[in-house]
Design a protein around this motif. Structure first.
Motif, PDB file in Angstrom:
ATOM      1  N   GLU A 185       5.434   1.149   0.753  1.00  0.00           N
ATOM      2  CA  GLU A 185       6.735   0.489   0.070  1.00  0.00           C
ATOM      3  C   GLU A 185       7.622   0.647   1.055  1.00  0.00           C
TER       4      GLU A 185
ATOM      5  N   ASN B 103       0.805  -0.787   0.002  1.00  0.00           N
ATOM      6  CA  ASN B 103       0.049  -0.296   0.108  1.00  0.00           C
ATOM      7  C   ASN B 103       0.774   1.178  -0.035  1.00  0.00           C
ATOM      8  N   GLU B 104       0.855   2.058  -0.002  1.00  0.00           N
ATOM      9  CA  GLU B 104       0.828   3.322  -1.017  1.00  0.00           C
ATOM     10  C   GLU B 104       1.425   4.465   0.561  1.00  0.00           C
TER      11      GLU B 104
END
Length: 418
Positions: free
Chosen positions: A341, A337-338
């Motif tokens: 990373e 998910n953003e």
């Protein structure tokens, strides 16, 4: 010979009691009967597992309460050691019913008979990676048995110097009878514990509709006779033990165990596959863990701990793209998910060779460092899979091990239905 784990325990119990019983009487002319009988058993196993070409074994195990048989198993098994084939006819009597089993096995196939409709199931075997493996392993070469032997020696104690052995026409006959007063208290206590909790526990007694041995349990007597032939092989044996116990109502019962075995037709036993011509036969291939219904996508969550909470930071995916003759191909990859990373996101293809192992499916892949690695993939419940990467596999592919602490990796992948 095919007995269940519980039956094997009963046999071990009876044999142990018998070895103990035979140690109760002395014949100093032949030395220690305990060690002589023990060595004879070891010699028998060595010859049968590695020196003779073939032989047959007939065995019967009976369990009685107050003189009435409530369970009995018979097994007639032929072994062809040279050609790695065996054939067995078994009968089990329980609760007034007799159930028959027939099976044949060689290096290429297993055959089972269904007595309900006289049909047969034939399973084509996978090729073994261990061509040097023996058909029957010698249990006395196992570390666990060697340790158990030391325990038995200690339990027998001073009785091991006494035994009754007779020798006639090149044969030896071992005979022993042990009464309640001759049985060491420690042996009696251990025997009673095993009988109550392992041989005839409360669940089994209820299932067989017989009284459960609940209290005041003690070994009343044990007896046995074994005959060793001119070649040093024990050709027959009869062993019995009687145990007194009270059931839940305080009623006393006498539980009896009887075990007999005959080893015969050494080097003259013929093992043949059944003639299936004209029979109803279902053919299958052994060990195809995966088929086409497993082609699809699977995933689980990548989770990390923040404060006192679990946070989902991404997902791991496995896609099985093809399955053919038990061989699978697919790929593994991760999606983060953003904001979560990572420097190295794992992604690689994998494949398996069906003939590599009989017990599990080995997958091959190249990791993010360019190193060739191996993993294991299994079915999990009905539709899911279980995957382990970076697995250490034994040289003969008979077993494996892996670390369960690699970055919180979850081995279970759930099938995605779209």
């Amino acid at each position: 010979m095919r007995f269940s784990k519980k039956t094997a325990t009963i046999c071990a119990f009876v044999l142990g009691a018998t070895i103990l019983a035979t140690s109760a009487f002395a014949d100093t002319m032949l030395g220690s009967g305990y060690y002589s009988l023990k060595n004879s058993i070891k010699t028998t196993m060595t010859k049968l597992t590695s020196e003779v070409d073939n032989f047959s074994v007939d065995a019967t195990l009976s369990l009685k309460i107050d003189g009435k048989v409530f369970s009995e198993s018979t097994s007639n098994t032929k072994f062809d050691i040279k050609n790695k084939a065996k054939e067995s006819i078994d009968k089990d009597f329980k609760k007034g019913e007799v159930r028959e089993n027939y099976w044949y096995s060689d290096e290429n196939q297993n055959i089972y008979k269904n007595f309900e409709d006289d049909s047969y199931d034939v399973f084509e075997k996978r090729k073994s990676n261990n061509e040097t493996s023996r058909m029957i392993e010698n249990p006395f070469e196992e570390e666990q048995v060697k340790d158990a032997e030391k325990v038995l020696d200690a339990l027998v104690g001073n009785l091991q110097d006494a035994i009754q052995v007779e020798e006639s026409s090149g044969k030896k006959m071992y005979v022993g009878n042990l009464s309640e007063t001759q049985i060491p208290s420690a042996v009696n206590a251990i025997s009673s514990f095993i009988f109550k909790y392992n041989i005839l526990d409360e669940w089994d007694a209820k299932n067989l509709d017989v009284p459960h041995p609940k209290s005041n349990i003690y070994l009343m007597e044990a007896a046995g006779k074994a005959i060793e032939n001119e070649d040093g092989i024990i050709e027959s044996g009869i062993f019995t033990a009687s145990i007194s116990a009270q059931d839940s109502k305080g009623i006393e019962h006498i539980y009896s165990i009887e075990f007999s075995i005959d080893i015969k037709d050494v080097n003259s036993t013929v093992v043949k596959a059944p003639n299936l011509e004209g029979q109803k036969v279902t053919y299958s291939k052994e060990g195809y863990e995966f088929d086409s219904k497993y082609i699809g996508k699977y995933k689980n969550d990548i989770v990390k701990e923040e404060g006192n909470s679990f946070i989902k930071v991404g997902e791991r995916f496995i896609e099985i793209t093809s399955v053919k003759d038990g061989n699978i191909k697919g790929k593994y990859y991760e999606v983060y998910n953003e904001g979560y990373e990572v420097d190295t996101v794992r992604s690689f293809d994998f494949y398996s060779n069906h003939d590599e192992s009989i017990g599990f499916t080995i997958i091959h892949y190249t990791d993010d460092k360019g190193e060739k690695k191996r993993g294991i993939i299994h079915r999990e419940y009905l539709q899911n899979i279980r995957v382990s990467f970076n697995v250490t596999i034994e040289e003969d592919n008979s077993g494996y091990s892996y670390s369960t602490n690699e970055d919180g990796f979850d081995n279970t992948f759930i099938r995605i239905f779209e």
